[in-house]
Design an enzyme around this catalytic site. Structure first.
Site, short mmCIF file in Angstrom:
data_model
loop_
_atom_site.label_atom_id
_atom_site.label_comp_id
_atom_site.label_asym_id
_atom_site.label_seq_id
_atom_site.Cartn_x
_atom_site.Cartn_y
_atom_site.Cartn_z
N GLY A 13 0.83 -1.21 0.00
CA GLY A 13 0.00 0.00 0.00
C GLY A 13 0.86 1.25 0.00
N GLY A 14 2.08 1.11 -0.52
CA GLY A 14 3.06 2.21 -0.44
C GLY A 14 2.77 3.37 -1.37
N ASP A 64 -0.96 -7.21 -6.83
CA ASP A 64 -2.15 -7.31 -6.00
C ASP A 64 -1.77 -8.16 -4.78
OD1 ASP A 64 -4.54 -8.03 -4.79
OD2 ASP A 64 -5.63 -8.22 -6.68
N VAL A 65 -1.77 -7.55 -3.61
CA VAL A 65 -1.29 -8.28 -2.43
C VAL A 65 -2.24 -9.39 -1.98
CG1 VAL A 65 0.13 -6.39 -1.53
CG2 VAL A 65 -2.26 -6.60 -0.77
N SER A 141 -6.79 -0.84 12.99
CA SER A 141 -7.69 0.33 12.96
C SER A 141 -8.45 0.40 14.27
CB SER A 141 -8.69 0.16 11.81
OG SER A 141 -9.73 1.13 11.91
N TYR A 155 -14.94 -4.88 6.84
CA TYR A 155 -13.81 -4.04 7.27
C TYR A 155 -13.52 -4.25 8.76
CZ TYR A 155 -10.75 0.08 7.48
OH TYR A 155 -9.68 0.93 7.64
N ALA A 157 -14.45 -6.69 10.66
CA ALA A 157 -14.04 -8.09 10.89
C ALA A 157 -12.57 -8.27 10.51
CB ALA A 157 -14.93 -9.04 10.08
N ILE A 188 -7.91 9.22 9.69
CA ILE A 188 -6.71 9.84 9.14
C ILE A 188 -7.04 10.40 7.75
CG2 ILE A 188 -4.26 9.47 8.56
CD1 ILE A 188 -5.00 8.91 11.54
P1 NAI Z 1 -5.29 4.72 0.79
O1 NAI Z 1 -6.45 4.38 -0.07
O2 NAI Z 1 -4.71 6.09 0.74
O3 NAI Z 1 -4.08 3.69 0.52
C1 NAI Z 1 -4.30 2.31 0.41
C2 NAI Z 1 -3.37 1.76 -0.64
O4 NAI Z 1 -3.54 0.33 -0.68
C3 NAI Z 1 -3.67 2.29 -2.05
O5 NAI Z 1 -2.49 2.77 -2.66
C4 NAI Z 1 -4.22 1.07 -2.78
O6 NAI Z 1 -3.91 1.05 -4.17
C5 NAI Z 1 -3.51 -0.07 -2.04
N1 NAI Z 1 -4.21 -1.34 -2.20
C6 NAI Z 1 -5.51 -1.61 -1.92
N2 NAI Z 1 -5.79 -2.87 -2.23
C7 NAI Z 1 -4.64 -3.42 -2.73
C8 NAI Z 1 -4.30 -4.70 -3.23
N3 NAI Z 1 -5.19 -5.70 -3.29
N4 NAI Z 1 -3.03 -4.93 -3.63
C9 NAI Z 1 -2.11 -3.93 -3.59
N5 NAI Z 1 -2.38 -2.69 -3.14
C10 NAI Z 1 -3.63 -2.45 -2.71
O7 NAI Z 1 -5.76 4.37 2.29
P2 NAI Z 1 -5.07 4.64 3.69
O8 NAI Z 1 -6.01 5.43 4.48
O9 NAI Z 1 -3.68 5.07 3.54
O10 NAI Z 1 -5.10 3.17 4.30
C11 NAI Z 1 -3.93 2.43 4.59
C12 NAI Z 1 -4.27 1.39 5.64
O11 NAI Z 1 -4.65 2.07 6.84
C13 NAI Z 1 -5.46 0.50 5.25
O12 NAI Z 1 -5.22 -0.79 5.73
C14 NAI Z 1 -6.61 1.14 6.00
O13 NAI Z 1 -7.61 0.21 6.26
C15 NAI Z 1 -5.89 1.56 7.28
N6 NAI Z 1 -6.58 2.58 8.05
C16 NAI Z 1 -6.87 3.81 7.51
C17 NAI Z 1 -7.52 4.75 8.26
C18 NAI Z 1 -7.88 6.10 7.76
O14 NAI Z 1 -8.64 6.82 8.44
N7 NAI Z 1 -7.37 6.53 6.62
C19 NAI Z 1 -7.91 4.46 9.66
C20 NAI Z 1 -7.53 3.16 10.12
C21 NAI Z 1 -6.88 2.26 9.34
#
Ligand code: NAI
Length: 248
Positions: A13-14, A64-65, A141, A155, A157, A188
């Site tokens: 998710g970088g 795709d992870v 989270s 989510y 779960a 966030i």
């Molecule tokens: P984001 O949408 O900015 O980044 C998530 C990244 O994961 C994206 O670049 C996306 O392309 C990638 N991704 C998604 N599915 C993928 C897959 N199958 N294979 C490869 N890459 C994939 O979201 P954010 O907010 O940075 O989220 C990061 C983590 O933090 C997630 O696990 C999210 O659930 C968690 N989180 C976020 C919160 C928030 O308020 N933003 C709060 C709590 C947890």
């Protein structure tokens, strides 16, 4: 304060949000990076931005992870140069009521949050165990503790499962010198939450004692600590970073 020189960090998710912020922070503190994301264009932009800023090595894999085969290819491609640090930050949400969710939708959310952690952990702990040292950080989270909004069953779960999977990882790898912890962010400001309407964002903000969303760098600061040797006696922990939300 933190020095990751000589260490390589793999961050899923970088390409965006929290994963991007953690990758940048690790690189700024000396780590070389291996970035994984399914967003190939986003990955290119982020990789070039970070490497220009820090002069550290940044490898990128558009994968795709949730697919074991994709992760095995990355593992093979890295050969002997396996990561010392693993950060699982890839994720997404699918907001629908239980009555309307398809099985495929439910599983897709669990897969990105839980199955991906299992597969990356199984593959990338091999090199860490060989060196007798490693650190893992999984992004859980506040949804692991509370059901924040309606229509988020897969989510919440998945996030609760990540927290427990992290503890299981900590116990299983403690004798290999590998620590595993999770961070539980509150709300966030990232593309994930920017999808909410202004009205929803306002109502969420009102529930946070600090009265604001957190910034991705504030999660990265927690990540730096947990991944560093300053956290050498911490494993199996979940660090909540939520502006006080869960304290209420
Ligand atoms: P984001 O949408 O900015 O980044 C998530 C990244 O994961 C994206 O670049 C996306 O392309 C990638 N991704 C998604 N599915 C993928 C897959 N199958 N294979 C490869 N890459 C994939 O979201 P954010 O907010 O940075 O989220 C990061 C983590 O933090 C997630 O696990 C999210 O659930 C968690 N989180 C976020 C919160 C928030 O308020 N933003 C709060 C709590 C947890």
């Amino acid at each position: 304060m933190f020095d990751f020189t000589g260490r390589t960090a793999l961050v899923t998710g970088g390409a965006s949000g929290i994963g991007h912020a953690i990758a940048s922070a690790l690189s700024e503190h000396g780590a070389d990076l291996i970035l994984l994301d399914r967003d190939g264009d986003g990955l290119k932009t982020v990789a070039s931005e970070i490497s220009q800023k820090t002069n550290r090595e940044v490898q990128q894999f558009s994968v795709d992870v949730t697919l074991r085969g994709d992760l095995e290819k990355v593992h093979e491609n890295l050969g002997e140069a396996q990561p010392d640090i693993l950060v699982n930050a890839a994720g997404f949400n699918c907001r629908k009521p239980i009555s309307e969710l398809t099985e495929a939708e439910f599983i897709s959310v669990l897969n990105v949050h839980v199955l991906a952690c299992f597969n990356t952990t199984q593959l990338f702990t091999v090199g860490m165990a060989r060196r007798g040292k490693g650190a893992i950080l999984n992004i859980a989270s506040i949804a692991a503790y509370r059901t924040l909004l309606p229509r988020v069953s897969p989510y919440v779960a998945g996030k609760a499962a990540i927290k427990q999977f992290t503890r299981a990882t900590a116990l299983e790898f403690v004798d290999k010198g590998i620590r595993a912890n999770s961070v539980s962010p509150g709300f966030i400001d990232t593309p994930l939450t920017q999808q909410h309407s202004d009205e929803v964002r306002k109502s969420l903000t009102d529930t946070v004692p600090m009265g604001r969303f957190g910034e991705p760098y504030e999660i990265a600061n927690a990540a730096l600590f947990l991944l560093s040797d300053y956290a050498s006696y911490i494993t199996g922990a979940d660090l909540v970073c939520d502006g006080g939300f869960l304290s209420k």
